[in-house]
Design a protein around this motif. Structure first.
Motif, short mmCIF file in Angstrom:
data_model
loop_
_atom_site.label_atom_id
_atom_site.label_comp_id
_atom_site.label_asym_id
_atom_site.label_seq_id
_atom_site.Cartn_x
_atom_site.Cartn_y
_atom_site.Cartn_z
N VAL A 127 65.87 75.48 50.86
CA VAL A 127 66.09 76.09 49.60
C VAL A 127 65.76 75.06 48.60
N MET A 128 66.46 73.91 48.90
CA MET A 128 66.13 72.82 47.70
C MET A 128 64.96 72.35 47.92
N ILE A 129 64.28 72.24 48.89
CA ILE A 129 62.76 71.86 48.78
C ILE A 129 62.06 72.69 48.05
N TYR A 130 62.31 74.08 48.34
CA TYR A 130 61.49 74.89 47.82
C TYR A 130 61.55 75.22 46.22
N MET A 131 62.96 74.84 45.88
CA MET A 131 63.14 74.87 44.23
C MET A 131 62.76 73.75 43.54
N ASP A 132 63.04 72.43 44.27
CA ASP A 132 62.39 71.44 43.52
C ASP A 132 62.29 70.26 44.60
N PRO A 133 61.17 70.03 45.27
CA PRO A 133 60.52 69.00 46.16
C PRO A 133 61.09 67.56 45.73
N VAL A 134 60.89 67.27 44.30
CA VAL A 134 61.13 65.84 43.93
C VAL A 134 62.61 65.43 43.93
#
Length: 604
Positions: free
Chosen positions: A166-173
């Motif tokens: 979920v974190m990567i999907y929301m904001d990879p950076v």
């Protein structure tokens, strides 16, 4: 460098070996329960990640775009998610509790059954109170080990991975920053695990010593008070308690050092993300939903991260407990039945000690080639000073120990070639210090023969002169005896012990100083009971009080582990320089009277 690496590899292999053994011994028994628990844990992982994901549409559509219908819909979904999560938590907890409780019960039964198979030597080398305390502390280690590995594999890791997705999907950076702290945390965990391994074992040992000493002090409270040992034992216990407290404090200090690290990480991370979200919203006009969802996922991920960070430390403590349980279970009996051993067949009950040699420790012999015969259906008394080897003969006859040399034969059968169970089933034993067990008076008599009927138990009590005092007890035969029969007198306990021997109905009877600790009235009642039970049985009697063996068919005299005389009372007492005659003169001035009263025999 290679030495440290080899040591780390060895310890890792040891950990894996213990875990594999635990699962091999228990996994198949609980497949259904674990399947339900794992399914519930996966539901928990999915609902946790989905809860974090829902924050983005709730914030963007509900708060930023003011689409209230969408907000209500997402909130209804969120409620349904938490309902599913609640039921999943309930069933996961119930299933793991059932499995854990069953595992504890299984290992308790297994440990007790194994302890009953171990030799007398094992219990001589290990204090009973400390052993019991150590087992009670460590048996939960197996349950904790299973629960930790299952919850880690089926809940914590899936939850963390789904939240990271979920974190990567929301904001990879922003997600890349979460991986930067990984190596330092792993290094810190390994360091703490090494520190904890030794501390955990020391803590278990200290606690078991304390509980064992406590148990022994309570059991021996009469001696403690009689010798005013209260202050001495209190000081000793205080020292053990203080050492255990210091060790527990050290374990707490070491095991909790990850807490400030993870808390600082979470606090700094959340603050940094909020600053970044505020900057991007003000400069680029980006809706904050994705950042809020990212923060939610990161906060939700904190719990599995914290648990995974603590896992090696907790796992090490559980492994210490599990290893100590397996140390007991892996202890092999040193004295087993011979290959092909068959049951003992007792026809008459004739016993022959043939050149028996034995020592408890190397270069410390106790018996030196002792030879004598206890004729079937007769009474053979064994007398001699303390340390002569009398009780050792009884222990060897029951095969509590194996001989160094010689043989013991029952009706011509070498007892080392028959099964121990059949041998001991043919023997009834009355100790100088009768031991009563947890349960009622009826239970304690029936231990002599578990299949004895109530009528047989009561008949044995009558023959042992015990029924009179039994019926005076509050519940008669169903009266609990208290710890080791503390509510009964010494004579009453001894008569229950004799009743236990009577109900066993064994062809061989061993009496070890059965009346030496009793007053005259109790001795008379016990002696009367013994005369009944000795009829038609091969009886061996150990006695210091020679007046109790005057009528024995044969008397064997031991001194310093050697047989020095044997015969009847009349023949032995007439040897003025004999060992038996010397004992006799020391104990009584009525030698002539007793000699006149003794029966005439062929050895005179």
């Amino acid at each position: 460098m290679f030495g440290k690496k080899d040591e780390a590899t060895r310890k890792t292999d040891e950990v894996i070996s213990v875990i594999r053994r635990v699962y091999r011994e228990n996994g198949r028994e609980f497949i259904r329960e674990y399947a339900v628990a794992i399914a519930c844990m996966l539901v928990m992982s999915a609902t946790t990640a989905y809860s974090a994901y829902l924050l983005k549409p709730i914030v963007d559509n509900g708060f930023v775009a003011a689409e209230w219908a969408a907000l209500y819909g997402y909130c209804a979904i969120l409620v349904a998610v938490y309902i599913a999560r609640g039921f999943a938590i309930y069933w996961q907890t119930v299933m793991l509790a059932r499995v854990g409780n069953n595992i504890v019960a299984r290992y308790q039964r297994r440990l007790f059954q194994h302890l009953m198979r171990l030799d007398i030597n094992y219990f001589t080398a290990n204090r009973s109170g400390q052993l019991a305390a150590q087992i009670s502390q460590n048996v939960s280690g197996i349950r904790e080990l299973l629960n930790m590995t299952v919850t880690t594999a089926a809940r914590e890791i899936p939850t963390l991975l789904s939240l990271l997705a979920v974190m990567i999907y929301m904001d990879p950076v922003l997600s890349l920053a979460a991986f930067i702290v990984g190596p330092p945390m792993i290094y810190a965990i390994n360091y703490l695990t090494r520190r904890l391994r030794k501390l955990a074992r020391e803590a278990v040992d200290l606690n078991s010593r304390f509980l064992g000493a406590m148990q022994e002090s309570v059991q021996g409270i009469a001696i403690v008070k009689a010798f005013t040992m209260e202050d001495v034992l209190s000081d000793k216990m205080s020292s053990l308690i203080e050492r255990a407290e210091n060790r527990s404090n050290k374990i707490a200090s070491v095991s909790e050092r990850m807490a400030p690290v993870t808390e600082i990480f979470v606090g700094v991370s959340v603050a940094a993300v909020l600053v970044y979200a505020g900057w991007r919203a003000s400069r680029e006009g980006v809706p904050p939903g994705s950042v809020i969802a990212f923060i939610g996922a990161m906060i939700f991920a904190y719990d599995p991260v914290r648990k995974l960070a603590r896992l090696p430390v907790q796992l090490e403590r559980a492994l210490v407990n599990a290893r100590m349980i397996y140390e007991v279970l892996d202890t092999e009996p040193q004295q087993g039945d011979a290959p092909g051993a068959g049951p003992l067949a007792v026809e008459k009950g004739n016993i022959l000690f043939e050149k028996v040699r034995f020592s408890y420790a190397e270069h410390m012999p106790v018996l030196h080639g002792v030879t004598f015969e206890a004729s079937a259906g007769c009474t053979t008394a064994i007398v001699g000073p303390s340390g002569a080897g009398k009780s050792t003969l009884f222990a060897l006859l029951q095969r509590f120990y194996d001989l160094d040399g010689g043989r013991i034969l029952i009706d011509g059968q070498d007892i080392s070639r028959v099964t121990k169970h059949s041998l001991r089933s043919a023997i009834a034993y009355v100790s100088q210090h009768p031991y009563l067990f947890e349960g009622t008076i009826r239970d304690n008599i029936r231990y002599g023969r578990p299949d004895a009927s109530d009528a047989e138990v009561e008949e044995a009590a009558r023959l042992a002169n015990a029924e009179e005092f039994i019926l005076q007890q509050p519940l008669g035969y169903d009266t609990p005896v208290g710890e080791n029969g503390v509510t009964l007198s010494g004579g009453q306990r001894q008569r229950l012990s004799i009743a236990r021997a009577i109900v066993r109905n064994a062809p061989i009877l061993l009496l070890d100083e059965a009346t030496s600790a009793l007053d005259n009235e109790s001795e008379a009642k016990v002696q009367q009971a013994l005369e009944r039970v000795m009829k038609a049985r091969t009886t061996l009697v150990i006695a210091h009080r020679l007046s109790t063996v005057v009528n024995a068919d044969r008397i064997v005299v031991l001194e310093e582990g050697r047989l020095v005389e044997q015969g009847t009372h009349r023949s032995l007492v007439r040897k003025p320089h004999g060992v038996y005659a010397r004992f006799y003169r020391m104990q009584t001035e009525r030698g002539e009277n007793l000699l006149d009263e003794a029966p005439v025999d062929s050895d005179a």
